[in-house]
Write a protein that holds these residues in place. Structure first.
Motif, PDB file in Angstrom:
ATOM      1  N   MET A  57      -6.376  11.468   8.857  1.00 31.25           N
ATOM      2  CA  MET A  57      -5.389  11.227   9.886  1.00 31.25           C
ATOM      3  C   MET A  57      -4.932   9.777   9.789  1.00 31.25           C
ATOM      4  SD  MET A  57      -5.864  11.525  13.994  1.00 31.25           S
ATOM      5  CE  MET A  57      -6.739  10.053  14.402  1.00 31.25           C
ATOM      6  N   MET A  58      -3.674   9.548   9.633  1.00 30.18           N
ATOM      7  CA  MET A  58      -3.155   8.179   9.588  1.00 30.18           C
ATOM      8  C   MET A  58      -2.014   8.059  10.578  1.00 30.18           C
ATOM      9  SD  MET A  58      -1.885   5.895   6.453  1.00 30.18           S
ATOM     10  CE  MET A  58      -0.849   4.497   6.752  1.00 30.18           C
ATOM     11  N   GLU A  59      -2.114   7.092  11.455  1.00 33.70           N
ATOM     12  CA  GLU A  59      -1.077   6.863  12.444  1.00 33.70           C
ATOM     13  C   GLU A  59      -0.496   5.486  12.193  1.00 33.70           C
ATOM     14  OE1 GLU A  59      -2.929   7.343  16.222  1.00 33.70           O
ATOM     15  OE2 GLU A  59      -4.011   9.097  15.533  1.00 33.70           O
ATOM     16  N   ASP A  60       0.781   5.359  12.476  1.00 36.03           N
ATOM     17  CA  ASP A  60       1.444   4.082  12.270  1.00 36.03           C
ATOM     18  C   ASP A  60       2.414   3.870  13.419  1.00 36.03           C
ATOM     19  OD1 ASP A  60       2.170   1.721  11.151  1.00 36.03           O
ATOM     20  OD2 ASP A  60       3.309   2.577   9.492  1.00 36.03           O
ATOM     21  N   GLU A  61       2.029   3.055  14.399  1.00 32.50           N
ATOM     22  CA  GLU A  61       2.872   2.785  15.553  1.00 32.50           C
ATOM     23  C   GLU A  61       3.057   1.289  15.685  1.00 32.50           C
ATOM     24  OE1 GLU A  61       2.085   4.704  19.311  1.00 32.50           O
ATOM     25  OE2 GLU A  61       0.749   6.104  18.302  1.00 32.50           O
ATOM     26  N   THR A  62       4.053   0.913  16.465  1.00 33.57           N
ATOM     27  CA  THR A  62       4.279  -0.494  16.731  1.00 33.57           C
ATOM     28  C   THR A  62       3.895  -0.784  18.177  1.00 33.57           C
ATOM     29  OG1 THR A  62       6.075  -0.563  15.140  1.00 33.57           O
ATOM     30  CG2 THR A  62       5.972  -2.345  16.727  1.00 33.57           C
ATOM     31  N   PHE A  63       3.086  -1.791  18.363  1.00 33.71           N
ATOM     32  CA  PHE A  63       2.654  -2.237  19.677  1.00 33.71           C
ATOM     33  C   PHE A  63       3.038  -3.703  19.813  1.00 33.71           C
ATOM     34  CE2 PHE A  63      -0.240   1.205  18.556  1.00 33.71           C
ATOM     35  CZ  PHE A  63      -0.239   1.977  19.703  1.00 33.71           C
ATOM     36  N   THR A  64       2.687  -4.307  20.952  1.00 34.05           N
ATOM     37  CA  THR A  64       2.947  -5.735  21.136  1.00 34.05           C
ATOM     38  C   THR A  64       1.660  -6.434  21.555  1.00 34.05           C
ATOM     39  OG1 THR A  64       3.622  -5.401  23.444  1.00 34.05           O
ATOM     40  CG2 THR A  64       5.373  -5.445  21.780  1.00 34.05           C
ATOM     41  N   ASP A  65       1.628  -7.743  21.310  1.00 31.21           N
ATOM     42  CA  ASP A  65       0.488  -8.526  21.762  1.00 31.21           C
ATOM     43  C   ASP A  65       0.759  -9.001  23.184  1.00 31.21           C
ATOM     44  OD1 ASP A  65       2.261 -10.666  21.554  1.00 31.21           O
ATOM     45  OD2 ASP A  65       1.222 -11.611  19.878  1.00 31.21           O
ATOM     46  N   ILE A  66      -0.132  -9.807  23.726  1.00 33.41           N
ATOM     47  CA  ILE A  66       0.025 -10.235  25.116  1.00 33.41           C
ATOM     48  C   ILE A  66       1.242 -11.130  25.334  1.00 33.41           C
ATOM     49  CG2 ILE A  66      -2.410  -9.987  25.669  1.00 33.41           C
ATOM     50  CD1 ILE A  66      -2.667 -13.041  25.413  1.00 33.41           C
ATOM     51  N   SER A  67       1.788 -11.689  24.245  1.00 35.41           N
ATOM     52  CA  SER A  67       2.990 -12.526  24.336  1.00 35.41           C
ATOM     53  C   SER A  67       4.274 -11.724  24.138  1.00 35.41           C
ATOM     54  CB  SER A  67       2.939 -13.640  23.295  1.00 35.41           C
ATOM     55  OG  SER A  67       1.768 -14.388  23.443  1.00 35.41           O
ATOM     56  N   GLY A  68       4.140 -10.439  23.824  1.00 32.33           N
ATOM     57  CA  GLY A  68       5.312  -9.600  23.594  1.00 32.33           C
ATOM     58  C   GLY A  68       5.770  -9.550  22.149  1.00 32.33           C
ATOM     59  N   LYS A  69       5.026 -10.193  21.242  1.00 32.90           N
ATOM     60  CA  LYS A  69       5.372 -10.168  19.815  1.00 32.90           C
ATOM     61  C   LYS A  69       4.882  -8.851  19.211  1.00 32.90           C
ATOM     62  CE  LYS A  69       4.901 -15.149  19.477  1.00 32.90           C
ATOM     63  NZ  LYS A  69       3.923 -16.187  19.205  1.00 32.90           N
ATOM     64  N   LEU A 118      -3.070  -3.531  26.420  1.00 36.13           N
ATOM     65  CA  LEU A 118      -3.978  -2.473  26.842  1.00 36.13           C
ATOM     66  C   LEU A 118      -3.702  -1.129  26.171  1.00 36.13           C
ATOM     67  CD1 LEU A 118      -6.337  -1.676  28.666  1.00 36.13           C
ATOM     68  CD2 LEU A 118      -4.690  -1.251  30.487  1.00 36.13           C
ATOM     69  N   ASN A 119      -2.435  -0.751  25.994  1.00 43.10           N
ATOM     70  CA  ASN A 119      -2.144   0.564  25.396  1.00 43.10           C
ATOM     71  C   ASN A 119      -2.702   0.688  23.980  1.00 43.10           C
ATOM     72  OD1 ASN A 119      -0.238  -1.224  24.328  1.00 43.10           O
ATOM     73  ND2 ASN A 119       1.416   0.261  24.398  1.00 43.10           N
ATOM     74  N   CYS A 120      -2.690  -0.373  23.230  1.00 45.15           N
ATOM     75  CA  CYS A 120      -3.255  -0.395  21.878  1.00 45.15           C
ATOM     76  C   CYS A 120      -4.783  -0.356  21.952  1.00 45.15           C
ATOM     77  CB  CYS A 120      -2.776  -1.639  21.146  1.00 45.15           C
ATOM     78  SG  CYS A 120      -3.357  -1.790  19.457  1.00 45.15           S
ATOM     79  N   LEU A 121      -5.359  -1.118  22.862  1.00 47.56           N
ATOM     80  CA  LEU A 121      -6.813  -1.164  23.003  1.00 47.56           C
ATOM     81  C   LEU A 121      -7.382   0.193  23.415  1.00 47.56           C
ATOM     82  CD1 LEU A 121      -7.262  -4.582  24.833  1.00 47.56           C
ATOM     83  CD2 LEU A 121      -7.631  -4.088  22.415  1.00 47.56           C
ATOM     84  N   VAL A 122      -6.676   0.902  24.278  1.00 46.38           N
ATOM     85  CA  VAL A 122      -7.144   2.209  24.741  1.00 46.38           C
ATOM     86  C   VAL A 122      -7.223   3.186  23.577  1.00 46.38           C
ATOM     87  CG1 VAL A 122      -6.498   4.213  26.152  1.00 46.38           C
ATOM     88  CG2 VAL A 122      -6.425   1.919  27.130  1.00 46.38           C
ATOM     89  N   LYS A 123      -6.235   3.125  22.705  1.00 56.96           N
ATOM     90  CA  LYS A 123      -6.232   4.011  21.528  1.00 56.96           C
ATOM     91  C   LYS A 123      -7.451   3.748  20.635  1.00 56.96           C
ATOM     92  CE  LYS A 123      -2.830   5.878  18.534  1.00 56.96           C
ATOM     93  NZ  LYS A 123      -1.553   6.384  18.820  1.00 56.96           N
ATOM     94  N   VAL A 124      -7.757   2.487  20.376  1.00 55.10           N
ATOM     95  CA  VAL A 124      -8.911   2.120  19.555  1.00 55.10           C
ATOM     96  C   VAL A 124     -10.207   2.465  20.297  1.00 55.10           C
ATOM     97  CG1 VAL A 124     -10.133   0.210  18.440  1.00 55.10           C
ATOM     98  CG2 VAL A 124      -7.639   0.299  18.363  1.00 55.10           C
ATOM     99  N   TYR A 125     -10.252   2.157  21.571  1.00 59.11           N
ATOM    100  CA  TYR A 125     -11.445   2.409  22.381  1.00 59.11           C
ATOM    101  C   TYR A 125     -11.824   3.887  22.377  1.00 59.11           C
ATOM    102  CZ  TYR A 125     -14.183   3.244  26.588  1.00 59.11           C
ATOM    103  OH  TYR A 125     -15.142   3.664  27.461  1.00 59.11           O
ATOM    104  N   LYS A 126     -10.876   4.764  22.628  1.00 59.01           N
ATOM    105  CA  LYS A 126     -11.162   6.207  22.670  1.00 59.01           C
ATOM    106  C   LYS A 126     -11.710   6.692  21.327  1.00 59.01           C
ATOM    107  CE  LYS A 126      -7.934   7.566  26.279  1.00 59.01           C
ATOM    108  NZ  LYS A 126      -6.704   8.316  26.604  1.00 59.01           N
ATOM    109  N   SER A 127     -11.129   6.242  20.266  1.00 57.49           N
ATOM    110  CA  SER A 127     -11.580   6.648  18.944  1.00 57.49           C
ATOM    111  C   SER A 127     -12.985   6.125  18.647  1.00 57.49           C
ATOM    112  CB  SER A 127     -10.581   6.154  17.901  1.00 57.49           C
ATOM    113  OG  SER A 127     -10.798   6.775  16.685  1.00 57.49           O
TER     114      SER A 127
END
Length: 182
Positions: free
Chosen positions: A1-13, A164-173
């Motif tokens: 399974m390979m996922e490729d999404e774009t998220f942002t850091d706490i600064s919005g980058k 947080l949305n990126c962290l939740v994805k990693v955390y659940k896995s």
């Protein structure tokens, strides 16, 4: 399974999270930050050098011009070798442990391994950062003398600082794999 999404850091980058499931007991997470912008480097370098040349033009002090050039070059080398992290990775292997790696813009890599027997849990924690509350993923390490006590906290993805949305994805896995160990 390979996922490729774009998220942002706490600064919005923008940052990118790549998840690779090597097997049911081994997953890898890579968070990549944008590369060093050559355009920005050129603008900063030219600005410093033009100011240094202007000072040289009026003072005829070659030491000032030379030191501005050397400081700029040393500063850029220091930045790409010790500060700018291109990507961070987390490899979770059931019953073996966790490997955390950071790769700098210069290609330098720092890797740390934590044995599964030392890991109490992986959690999302919150902290006050500047004037906001941020979330970060961290590994809770067991105290060797008393396993029910947390001896220390190892933060993950320190440089990329994903939201947080990126962290939740990693955390659940990660929790899926950790639940198989217990």
């Amino acid at each position: 399974m390979m996922e490729d999404e774009t998220f942002t850091d706490i600064s919005g980058k923008p940052i990118t999270l790549d998840c690779h499931s090597h097997s049911s007991f081994c997953r890898e997470f890579n968070i990549s930050s944008p590369k060093v912008s050559i355009g920005k480097v050129m603008v900063y370098t030219c600005s410093v050098w033009l100011v240094a040349y202007a000072v040289f033009f009026f003072t005829q002090n070659t030491a000032f011009l030379s030191s501005a050039i050397i400081i700029t070059l040393v500063g850029m080398m220091f930045y790409i070798h010790f500060v700018k992290v291109d990507h961070e990775s987390l490899l979770v292997i059931d019953s073996l442990g966790i490997q955390v790696s950071s790769t700098y813009a210069s290609g330098r890599e720092i890797t740390t391994f934590i044995e599964m027997s030392k890991i109490k849990d992986i959690v999302i924690n919150e902290a006050v950062y500047m004037h906001q509350i941020i979330y970060y993923l961290c590994v809770l390490l067991k105290d060797s003398s008393e396993p029910s006590v947390v001896s220390s906290v190892v933060p993950l993805f320190e440089s990329s600082k994903p939201r947080l949305n990126c962290l939740v994805k990693v955390y659940k896995s990660c929790q899926e794999i950790l639940s198989k160990c217990q």
